[in-house]
Design a protein around this motif. Structure first.
Motif, short mmCIF file in Angstrom:
data_model
loop_
_atom_site.label_atom_id
_atom_site.label_comp_id
_atom_site.label_asym_id
_atom_site.label_seq_id
_atom_site.Cartn_x
_atom_site.Cartn_y
_atom_site.Cartn_z
N ILE A 1 36.21 35.43 42.59
CA ILE A 1 35.68 35.51 41.23
C ILE A 1 34.98 34.21 40.86
O ILE A 1 33.98 34.20 40.14
CB ILE A 1 36.81 35.81 40.23
CG1 ILE A 1 37.39 37.19 40.51
CG2 ILE A 1 36.30 35.76 38.81
CD1 ILE A 1 38.49 37.59 39.58
N GLN B 1 49.94 33.52 33.00
CA GLN B 1 49.93 34.74 33.79
C GLN B 1 49.28 35.90 33.05
O GLN B 1 48.66 36.76 33.66
CB GLN B 1 51.36 35.10 34.17
CG GLN B 1 51.44 35.82 35.48
CD GLN B 1 52.83 35.77 36.04
OE1 GLN B 1 53.78 35.37 35.37
NE2 GLN B 1 52.98 36.20 37.27
N THR B 2 49.44 35.91 31.72
CA THR B 2 48.84 37.01 30.95
C THR B 2 47.33 36.83 30.82
O THR B 2 46.62 37.79 30.57
CB THR B 2 49.39 37.08 29.52
OG1 THR B 2 50.46 36.18 29.39
CG2 THR B 2 49.81 38.46 29.16
N MET B 3 46.87 35.61 30.96
CA MET B 3 45.46 35.35 30.72
C MET B 3 44.60 36.07 31.77
O MET B 3 44.86 35.94 32.95
CB MET B 3 45.21 33.86 30.81
CG MET B 3 44.42 33.36 29.66
SD MET B 3 44.63 31.63 29.39
CE MET B 3 43.98 30.88 30.82
N PRO B 4 43.61 36.83 31.31
CA PRO B 4 42.72 37.44 32.29
C PRO B 4 42.04 36.36 33.14
O PRO B 4 41.75 35.29 32.64
CB PRO B 4 41.70 38.17 31.43
CG PRO B 4 42.39 38.43 30.16
CD PRO B 4 43.30 37.27 29.96
N ARG B 5 41.81 36.69 34.40
CA ARG B 5 41.38 35.64 35.34
C ARG B 5 40.04 35.02 34.98
O ARG B 5 39.80 33.86 35.26
CB ARG B 5 41.27 36.25 36.73
CG ARG B 5 42.59 36.83 37.09
CD ARG B 5 42.79 36.89 38.54
NE ARG B 5 44.18 37.22 38.74
CZ ARG B 5 44.63 37.81 39.81
NH1 ARG B 5 43.80 38.09 40.78
NH2 ARG B 5 45.90 38.08 39.93
N PHE B 6 39.21 35.82 34.38
CA PHE B 6 37.91 35.33 34.00
C PHE B 6 38.00 34.10 33.13
O PHE B 6 37.18 33.20 33.21
CB PHE B 6 37.23 36.43 33.18
CG PHE B 6 35.90 36.81 33.71
CD1 PHE B 6 35.70 36.90 35.06
CD2 PHE B 6 34.86 37.09 32.85
CE1 PHE B 6 34.47 37.27 35.55
CE2 PHE B 6 33.64 37.47 33.33
CZ PHE B 6 33.44 37.55 34.67
N VAL B 7 39.00 34.11 32.27
CA VAL B 7 39.10 33.06 31.25
C VAL B 7 39.39 31.70 31.89
O VAL B 7 38.98 30.68 31.35
CB VAL B 7 40.19 33.46 30.25
CG1 VAL B 7 40.36 32.41 29.18
CG2 VAL B 7 39.86 34.79 29.62
N LEU C 1 37.98 30.42 34.21
CA LEU C 1 36.74 29.78 34.63
C LEU C 1 36.15 28.92 33.52
O LEU C 1 35.53 27.89 33.78
CB LEU C 1 35.71 30.84 35.03
CG LEU C 1 36.12 31.78 36.16
CD1 LEU C 1 35.02 32.79 36.40
CD2 LEU C 1 36.38 30.99 37.43
#
Lengths: 288, 287
Positions: free
Chosen positions: B225, B132-138, B140
């Protein structure tokens, strides 16, 4: 397919052109101001030796007696340094700082107004709802229109994106203050302002802190996406890695983003018992 | 710098190389399966005439959200159709639905497991926290590395993110059930399985449904995204418009996303509220 009945695209383009011509008076100074702040912050941050920053981050947790977290944060920051992504991380940090700052400055008063005024609540609540339903990507477009490409539109989009959790959590926190506490203060002759500052705000501290934490995390997540429209930082590394299909770089920049998220999350998390904080977090997840 | 760089990248590359060479067939099977499901969903969505689809959705909106929502859905989707974005929107919707179905199918059992087993709960909670903490970009990056640029990795990345709310909320829902109720079930001679399926899951239904709602919203936002790694649809439209600086086109696509997101959110929320009410279950954690 035939041409649309409502020529939405040309209409939108016309509105944008109009706005760009007539509202430039507002946007252009704002852009310069934010750029200046960003440049200043970045140069300040990067002029400090990395090890000093790591020590500060670690020390601030050690003072709060969070030994394990302090050490974990220091290790995480050291790994970012080791990966050679320190500068990029600082760039990201600077953008997060500015965006989260704007979101807090706007969001906290907004939250207070929502609780204090019924009318404001009726107006702001649906807007926040819409903002939270909007996917992150969509925030980029209007922002580019008014601020062009670069760091500033990223900051603005990020600030808008991370605003709702702050306003929501402040409003939620103030609203859950027990009525008895407010009544007691009123009975003692507190004015409305005194009730707000001396009773409501202190009693909803945990909510406000949870909101700040969420705001910063959302800002970080968005700032990385903003690399698409020219914001510097770790996001750029991720995007280039994705476009070049550069595995090693992708993994490294991904790790750096996650580590930065970890560091920021732990630094901005108030030192309280895990459990009560988590219940606040759970409630925040579900604004109704 | 004097200290040598820790070879995260190289090690990661080696691991990925090993995975892609040794696990190639299960991976391609997985990708094919995901693509198949997505194609199926898309085919079903496209099977309906746009107007029939709009009519059905408007009726749903009316039933679950009232007249105002019905009006919004009707006008919004007519506008999407009018702008020639219908097929693109359906692509996005299909991907979001596919990811949600996969996430719920994976997330609810995880949630049940977390509620039933202490060990699993202790093991899973930090993983979910981390995700959940991981930015969404990551999200991918690993997907694109393993599966390349296509629809399947986009859905895989989306599913990884959207699996969090059903898992969390299912665990929360089950753990909030009164001990007395469970005890009553046990004293009636329920087996563990009966207890789960006839007592716990029905009582945790509001939370599970909220999980579905949140999963859908997360999936929708992530699918947009994921255009970066080859998910077609509205996200791609926005990405293109950013690239060619055609702001109008981007904004209209953005509005279409907004219409889609708000319609799905309100309808599914209304559905949650309606079911909760009709079952007479107090929605405890639903705030």
């Amino acid at each position: 397919m035939s041409d649309p009945v409502v020529p939405l695209v040309p209409i939108v383009n016309a509105v944008i052109t109009w706005a760009q011509h007539h509202l430039d008076v507002v946007f252009s100074p704002l852009k310069h101001l934010l750029e200046a702040v960003d440049t200043l912050l970045r140069s300040e941050l990067s002029s400090l030796p990395p090890l000093l920053l790591i020590a500060l981050a670690c020390g601030s947790l050690l003072i709060r007696r969070q030994w394990k977290t302090g050490i974990a944060v220091a290790v995480a920051a050291a790994v970012i340094l080791n990966l050679g992504l320190w500068r990029a991380a600082l760039d990201t940090l600077s953008l997060v700082g500015i965006a989260a700052g704007i979101a807090l400055v706007v969001g906290i008063p907004l939250g207070i107004t929502m609780v204090e005024s019924r009318v404001a609540h009726a107006i702001i609540e649906p807007i926040l709802d819409y903002m939270q339903s909007t996917p992150a990507f969509v925030y980029l477009i209007p922002s580019i229109l008014f601020f062009g490409i670069g760091a500033v539109p990223g900051v603005i989009a990020t600030a808008a994106f991370s605003l709702p959790p702050v306003a929501r959590s402040v409003a939620l926190g103030l609203a859950q203050v027990p009525f008895a506490a407010i009544e007691a203060a009123v009975a003692c002759g507190a004015t409305r302002l005194q009730v707000l500052w001396k009773v409501k705000v202190p009693l909803s501290r945990s909510y406000i802190f949870a909101g700040i934490n969420q705001c910063i995390m959302m800002a970080l997540s968005m700032v990385v996406v903003c690399a698409l429209i020219g914001a510097r930082g770790l996001g750029v590394e991720v995007v280039t890695a994705l476009t070049q299909m550069n595995l090693a770089k992708g993994i490294e920049s991904g790790i750096a983003v996650v580590l930065l998220a970890f560091v920021l999350d732990r630094l901005c998390r108030p030192a309280r018992s895990e459990l009560s904080e988590r219940s606040v977090m759970v409630q925040l997840k579900r604004p109704q | 710098m004097s200290i040598p760089k820790i070879p995260f990248g190289l090690v990661g590359e080696a691991i990925i190389a090993w995975i892609t060479s040794h696990l190639a067939s299960p991976i391609s099977l997985l990708a094919a399966a995901i693509t198949q499901v997505n194609d199926l969903v898309l085919a079903i969505l496209n099977l309906l005439n746009p107007f029939v689809f709009i009519a059905v959705l408007t009726l749903l909106a009316w039933r679950f959200g009232g007249r105002a929502l019905a009006g919004f859905v009707l006008l919004g989707f007519l506008a999407i159709w009018d702008q020639g974005l219908w097929l693109i929107t359906m692509k996005t919707l299909a991907m979001a639905v596919t990811s949600t179905v996969l996430s719920v199918a994976i997330g609810v059992p995880i949630g049940v497991g977390m509620a039933e087993s202490r060990a699993l709960s202790i093991g899973m909670t930090p993983i979910l926290d981390f995700l959940q903490t991981m930015p969404r970009f990551v999200y991918l990056i690993p997907a694109v590395i393993i599966l390349g640029i296509d629809v399947a990795p986009a859905i895989l990345a989306t599913t990884t993110l959207a699996v969090i709310p059903p898992a969390r909320l299912t665990a929360l829902g089950i753990s909030q059930i009164d001990y007395e109720t469970v005890e009553a079930g046990t004293s009636m001679g329920c087996t563990r399985r009966q207890l789960l399926f006839k007592v716990k899951l029905p009582l945790a239904l509001p939370e599970i449904m909220l999980g579905i709602n949140q999963s859908l919203m997360m999936a929708l936002s992530m699918v947009i995204i994921a255009a970066l790694i080859g998910a077609s649809g509205l996200g791609d439209e926005i990405l293109m418009s950013i690239a060619v600086l055609d702001a109008g086109r981007g904004i209209v696509a953005g509005l279409a996303v907004l219409v889609l997101a708000i319609s799905l959110d309100r309808i599914s929320k209304g559905w949650v509220a309606r079911t909760t009410e009709s079952r007479g279950i107090m929605s405890r954690g639903a705030r």
